[in-house]
Structure formats: C-alpha cells, structure tokens
Design an enzyme around this catalytic site. Structure first.
Site, PDB file in Angstrom:
ATOM      1  N   GLY A  57       1.019  -1.133  -0.103  1.00 52.63           N
ATOM      2  CA  GLY A  57       0.196  -0.098  -0.036  1.00 52.63           C
ATOM      3  C   GLY A  57       0.976   1.331  -0.008  1.00 52.63           C
ATOM      4  O   GLY A  57       2.127   1.299   0.315  1.00 52.63           O
ATOM      5  N   CYS A  84       5.227  -5.944   1.647  1.00 52.02           N
ATOM      6  CA  CYS A  84       5.775  -4.571   1.796  1.00 52.02           C
ATOM      7  C   CYS A  84       4.742  -3.990   2.667  1.00 52.02           C
ATOM      8  O   CYS A  84       5.254  -4.190   3.753  1.00 52.02           O
ATOM      9  CB  CYS A  84       5.278  -3.949   0.068  1.00 52.02           C
ATOM     10  SG  CYS A  84       5.963  -2.492  -0.072  1.00 52.02           S
ATOM     11  N   TYR A  85       3.818  -2.910   2.450  1.00 49.82           N
ATOM     12  CA  TYR A  85       3.222  -2.293   3.441  1.00 49.82           C
ATOM     13  C   TYR A  85       2.545  -3.556   4.506  1.00 49.82           C
ATOM     14  O   TYR A  85       2.790  -3.212   5.717  1.00 49.82           O
ATOM     15  CB  TYR A  85       2.118  -1.431   3.202  1.00 49.82           C
ATOM     16  CG  TYR A  85       1.554  -0.743   4.180  1.00 49.82           C
ATOM     17  CD1 TYR A  85       1.781   0.612   4.315  1.00 49.82           C
ATOM     18  CD2 TYR A  85       0.453  -1.022   4.876  1.00 49.82           C
ATOM     19  CE1 TYR A  85       1.338   1.434   5.407  1.00 49.82           C
ATOM     20  CE2 TYR A  85      -0.247  -0.533   6.029  1.00 49.82           C
ATOM     21  CZ  TYR A  85       0.258   0.825   6.288  1.00 49.82           C
ATOM     22  OH  TYR A  85      -0.334   1.314   7.229  1.00 49.82           O
ATOM     23  N   HIS A 174       7.668  -7.702  -3.828  1.00 54.75           N
ATOM     24  CA  HIS A 174       6.191  -7.926  -4.458  1.00 54.75           C
ATOM     25  C   HIS A 174       6.426  -9.688  -5.374  1.00 54.75           C
ATOM     26  O   HIS A 174       6.674  -9.392  -6.315  1.00 54.75           O
ATOM     27  CB  HIS A 174       5.713  -6.782  -5.294  1.00 54.75           C
ATOM     28  CG  HIS A 174       5.195  -5.693  -4.649  1.00 54.75           C
ATOM     29  ND1 HIS A 174       3.964  -5.456  -4.007  1.00 54.75           N
ATOM     30  CD2 HIS A 174       6.011  -4.676  -4.157  1.00 54.75           C
ATOM     31  CE1 HIS A 174       3.734  -4.473  -3.542  1.00 54.75           C
ATOM     32  NE2 HIS A 174       4.948  -3.857  -3.681  1.00 54.75           N
ATOM     33  N   GLU A 176       3.916 -11.161  -6.403  1.00 56.88           N
ATOM     34  CA  GLU A 176       2.789 -11.195  -7.329  1.00 56.88           C
ATOM     35  C   GLU A 176       3.039 -10.832  -8.523  1.00 56.88           C
ATOM     36  O   GLU A 176       2.389 -11.155  -9.469  1.00 56.88           O
ATOM     37  CB  GLU A 176       1.274 -10.632  -6.798  1.00 56.88           C
ATOM     38  CG  GLU A 176       1.636  -9.211  -6.464  1.00 56.88           C
ATOM     39  CD  GLU A 176       2.092  -8.697  -5.015  1.00 56.88           C
ATOM     40  OE1 GLU A 176       3.069  -9.765  -4.517  1.00 56.88           O
ATOM     41  OE2 GLU A 176       1.999  -7.459  -4.810  1.00 56.88           O
ATOM     42  N   ASP A 232     -19.204 -12.248 -21.492  1.00 56.62           N
ATOM     43  CA  ASP A 232     -19.883 -12.226 -20.182  1.00 56.62           C
ATOM     44  C   ASP A 232     -21.191 -12.637 -20.212  1.00 56.62           C
ATOM     45  O   ASP A 232     -21.911 -13.223 -19.159  1.00 56.62           O
ATOM     46  CB  ASP A 232     -19.465 -10.839 -19.550  1.00 56.62           C
ATOM     47  CG  ASP A 232     -17.988 -10.692 -19.890  1.00 56.62           C
ATOM     48  OD1 ASP A 232     -17.142 -11.475 -19.654  1.00 56.62           O
ATOM     49  OD2 ASP A 232     -17.752  -9.394 -19.332  1.00 56.62           O
ATOM     50  N   LYS A 374     -11.854 -11.949 -16.025  1.00 57.62           N
ATOM     51  CA  LYS A 374     -12.310 -12.113 -17.385  1.00 57.62           C
ATOM     52  C   LYS A 374     -11.603 -13.575 -17.968  1.00 57.62           C
ATOM     53  O   LYS A 374     -12.611 -14.402 -18.585  1.00 57.62           O
ATOM     54  CB  LYS A 374     -11.562 -11.070 -18.142  1.00 57.62           C
ATOM     55  CG  LYS A 374     -12.174 -11.085 -19.724  1.00 57.62           C
ATOM     56  CD  LYS A 374     -13.353 -10.271 -19.713  1.00 57.62           C
ATOM     57  CE  LYS A 374     -13.703 -10.277 -20.907  1.00 57.62           C
ATOM     58  NZ  LYS A 374     -15.263  -9.533 -21.163  1.00 57.62           N
TER      59      LYS A 374
END
Ligand code: XMP
Length: 518
Positions: A57, A84-85, A174, A176, A232, A374
């Site tokens: 963050g 991180c944060y 990070h 990710e 969708d 998606k």
C-alpha cells in the site's frame, strides 16, 4: 458463499493487489480481496479464512493513524503473509520497528540472498540469489519478537523474515508481479503450508454456480438476461439456462450498431444451437434515427444507453412474471478499491449498461460471474461448451460501432466500417495474431481525403486501425504489427472496400489515449 476453504486478502491500496488474487486463483485457491477499513474483528470471525495475505500500500506505517490489520488476526491461529506495507504493519503491530526512507528506499529490480531454510521458500535460492521486485520507501529496522531473517538484499536487510512457529511470514518485495520470477512458487508454498488442497476448479465452480442459481431463483420464478454478443453475458445466459431451463428468456437488443454478421451469429447460437428462448429486438431504425446529427461522444453514448434501457424494459415487461435480471458483472467490477484521495473518480466515458433498471422494474439481480476474472469467465464458457470462436472473442463495447465512428453516425459510414473491420480482423486471424491481441478494430474517421485510383481522382473516407495489448482494458499498449502486415492490410482494405482510400494505424497507448476513439 463458496463452500471452499477461503483465503482473505486485506487490501492496503497497492496497485497490484489484484495480481495476488490472480496468482492464488491460478493455484485453484478461492480468495477474496477486502479493503482494510472493512476488515474488523467481527468481519474476520465471520469470514473465517484459512489464511490471510496483507497487501502492499502507498501509506507509511510510521504515520499516526495509518492503516492496520485487525488485532484478532494475530491470535486467529491462521498463517499470515505480509507483503511490503503488509510486512511493515505486521512487524509494527507485533512489536518490531519500522523507519522511513533515508537512503534505503528501493524501487525496481533487486536480488535477495537466502539464509536458513524456510517452508515458504522451497525451490528458492537453488542457484544463488533470486530476483525480486521492490517498491518501498520505509523499511523494517527492528524485528518483532519471534521473527528471524531468511533473506536479505542490499537495500533491505530484512527482505524476508518469518516466525515459522506462528506461521507468520513477511516479505519486503512483491512476489505477485512477473518481475519476481519465483513469486508464483512462493504463493504455492504459502497455500500448501496453510493446508489448501487446490480444489477450486472451473468445473467445480460451474456445478456450484448452477446449484446456487437454482436456490436463489427458486422453483417457479422467471429470469430475463440481456445478451450483448459479448462473452460475459453469453456465459451468464448459458449458466442460468443450465440451472432453470425455459424459465430464462434472453433479450438481444440489436441497436443496428453490431459488426458484420454479428446479430445473426448471436441469434443463431443462442436460439438454434443452445435452444435458449430469445427475443431479438431488431431496433436499428430507432437507434439510428435518434443518433442522426449527434456528434458529441457523450451525447451519443447517453442516447444509446437511454434507448437500450427503454427497449430492454419494454421486452422484459412483455415476458411477464419476471422476478430476476441476470447480469454478467465480473469480480474487478465489484472489488471495492481503497481510495486514498477520498474523492470520486472522474467520468471519462459514460458506460452503457442497464443501471437503474432493477429498481425501476422491481427486479432482483442474479450475477453468477461476480467472483470471476475475465479469463476465468472464458474458462467457464469452455466448461459450458460455448464454441472457442465465441469464448476467445475480443471485447466489444455496449454502444457498438457508434463509438468507432467519431462524429455523426450514418448508415453509409456504418456499412463501410463493417466491411473494413471484417477485412482487418480476417487479416489478423490469417496471420495468427488474434489471440495475442486484447482488442482490434477499425474506426471510420470524420474526414475525407484525396487519393488516386486507376486513372481517377478519389475523395473518400479514411480509416484508423487500432490494436492493443492489455490485461484488463484499464491500461493498454498499441500492438507492434510489422510494416509488411500493415501495408498488406491497408492494400486489402482499399481494394476490397469501396469508399475507403486511406488507412492510418493508431500507435497511442492508454493512457493517454483510450482504447475506443470515443
Ligand atoms: P476505453 O475506450 O475506455 O475502453 O479505453 C476500455 C474497454 O471498455 C470497452 N468499452 C465499453 N464496454 N460499454 C462496454 O460494455 C461501454 O460503453 C464501453 N466503452 C468502452 C472498450 O471496448 C475496451 O475494451
């Protein structure tokens, strides 16, 4: 509510929080993202996560009043991974110390050297230091009791720390993002040590979603679903049809702004191949008449949106006895993001949807894709037997070709645009590029230019071709076609489509451009 084991991601406002969810879903682990200011002790107890991840963050834990995780998290007995944060608040809340900047800020690529073995890091450091992606101003200056260091980088002596007995893990980088190549492995280790079995598959999701729709709708109620031709709404319709059969009616509002052959394709597929009751509201005249002379993009969008709702409502009322409206809302649309500016975001474009209708018509919503991204919707579409050509389709905007025709929309321009777009997409498919591109289309520009064809002068329309890569449509980059491809495509369009004598290729990224021209 899912019956699977659940992982909770507490969002502290990082730009990449959604990527954490993506990495976990790839591991067949069910997770949800919730903003820190909604996650209190009561929420945590009700959610009953099997593990928790604290995101990064933009704030600083050294600032009084900055975001925190709820205190009960530390005694819940579940594994926690702080990023991180998230790492910094974990350390501070558990009795360590965090300091700001002063020469130890790190942004971008860094290399972490390993220490003692740790279950979280299985597969790491086999060939020496690992590349990670850092983005921090603050750093941990003193560890909380029980923690040890398991990895260091030049700028972060506490790059990886953990208290393995309590299963608390904290990383400064990070994992990710793709720039941390072993990040996916770290998440796999984390969910394994937390006891997840990876049972959240698309097939299981399909069966559960069908069951949930049956329970929500009950044994007699009717459902109406608007089909747009996009993935969708198509997946929503097929899923609901599996659950309640003929009690679903689809309404396809054909605004006369679809691509070449698209309306027939939609009707053919749903009514004929899937046997789903379908009303084809062929209202091209109504829309095109209302659009006549309108040049302002917002005025065009609002007109189309208003008529769409009117037409949809008229047909939905005619079905009779409808209690539910089905919508293809996706997870990125429902994640409540943390806004640190606090202000409302600016409207860049009025998106076209059936907003307001449920209240007006007294309908309840069925949104079976609310938990999916998606690409997961595409995977679900495949599970449901939708044809690949349909499932893999590029997104198409609700207002259709009207926003690819800057300035006033006319039938002549739409006709040229449809034929040119078909040639362009055919070129992309022939060259095997369709899947590599997020979205590609032609737009017809509000100008005529002079050309020479044969021995004669021409004064005809100009086209812009657009093709972009993107992961979510929020940001995008133009697709780097070869010059040969562009030249061949321009030649084909000018030769095959009467009324076009010039072709441009749009090389604008988003931002500053948008994907559509209006
Ligand atoms: P922009 O042009 O805003 O588009 O960069 C981002 C993505 O959204 C699509 N788009 C729409 N989709 N209704 C939709 O359903 C709309 O009004 C609309 N406007 C843009 C666009 O095609 C791209 O994929």
């Amino acid at each position: 509510m899912t019956q699977h084991d659940r992982l909770l991601i507490i969002d502290f406002g990082s730009q990449v929080t959604q990527l954490i969810a993506r990495r976990l879903r790839e591991l067949n682990v069910y997770c949800e993202i919730h903003p820190y200011n909604r996650v209190d002790d009561a929420f945590l107890a009700a959610f009953a996560p099997k593990a928790v991840i604290l995101s990064g963050g933009p704030d600083s834990v050294t600032r009084p009043g900055s975001p925190r995780a709820p205190d009960s998290l530390w005694t819940a007995g579940v594994p926690v991974l702080g990023i991180c944060y998230g790492q910094q608040t974990m350390m501070q809340q558990l009795g360590g110390r965090v300091e700001s900047g002063h020469g130890t800020a790190e942004f971008g690529r860094a290399f972490v050297t390993g220490g003692a073995p740790l279950d979280l890091l299985e597969g790491w450091f086999e060939n020496g230091p690992e590349q990670v992606w850092m983005s921090h101003g603050d750093h941990v200056a003193a560890l909380a009791p029980g923690f040890r260091v398991y990895g260091t980088s030049p700028g972060a002596p506490y790059a990886i720390t953990a208290d393995p007995a309590r299963r608390f893990y904290a990383v400064q980088f990070h994992p990710e993002v793709h720039h941390t190549p072993k990040g996916a492995r770290l998440y796999a280790n984390f969910v394994r040590l937390a006891g997840f079995t990876g049972d959240w598959t698309m097939r299981a999701y399909r069966d559960e979603a069908i069951e949930r729709i049956r329970q929500q709708v009950g044994p007699t109620a009717r459902v109406v679903c608007g089909l747009s031709g996009g993935v969708d709404s198509a997946v929503t319709a097929v899923l609901i049809h599996r659950a309640i059969g003929e009690r679903l009616t689809c309404v396809f509002v054909d605004h006369g702004l679809m691509r070449l052959g698209e309306a027939d394709e939609v009707v053919g597929m749903f009514r004929d191949a899937f046997n789903i009751p379908l009303i084809h509201a062929d209202e091209g005249d109504l829309f095109l008449t209302a659009l006549e002379g309108l040049e302002d993009p917002e005025a065009k969008r609002k007109t189309i949106g208003r008529l769409f709702v009117e037409v949809f409502e008229r047909h939905a009322r005619a079905i009779g006895g409808v209690e539910f409206l089905a919508q293809g809302t996706l997870y990125p649309d429902v994640i409540e993001s943390v806004s640190f500016s606090g202000g409302p975001s600016v409207t860049i474009k009025s998106h076209h949807n059936v907003g307001g209708l449920p209240e007006k018509m007294g309908l309840k919503l069925v949104e079976p894709l609310r938990e999916l991204f998606k690409d997961e919707v595409r995977a679900l579409g495949r599970e449901l037997g939708l044809p690949e050509a349909f499932v893999g389709r590029h997104p198409f905007p609700g207002p259709g070709l009207a926003i690819r025709c800057p300035g006033a929309v006319t039938r002549e321009k739409l006709d040229i645009l449809r034929r040119a777009d078909a040639v362009y997409i055919d070129q992309i498919r022939r060259h095997g590029l369709y899947e590599a591109i997020w979205q590609a289309f032609a737009a017809i520009l509000p100008m005529r230019t002079v050309g020479v064809m044969g021995d004669g002068r021409t004064y005809d329309h100009a086209l812009a071709l657009r093709a972009v890569t993107s992961v979510d449509g929020m940001t995008a980059d133009y697709y780097p076609f070869t010059h040969d491809f562009l030249a061949e495509t321009a030649t084909r369009i000018i030769n095959e489509v009467r009324g076009v004598n010039r072709v441009f290729y749009d090389v604008t990224s988003k931002p500053p451009g948008t994907i559509e021209l209006e």
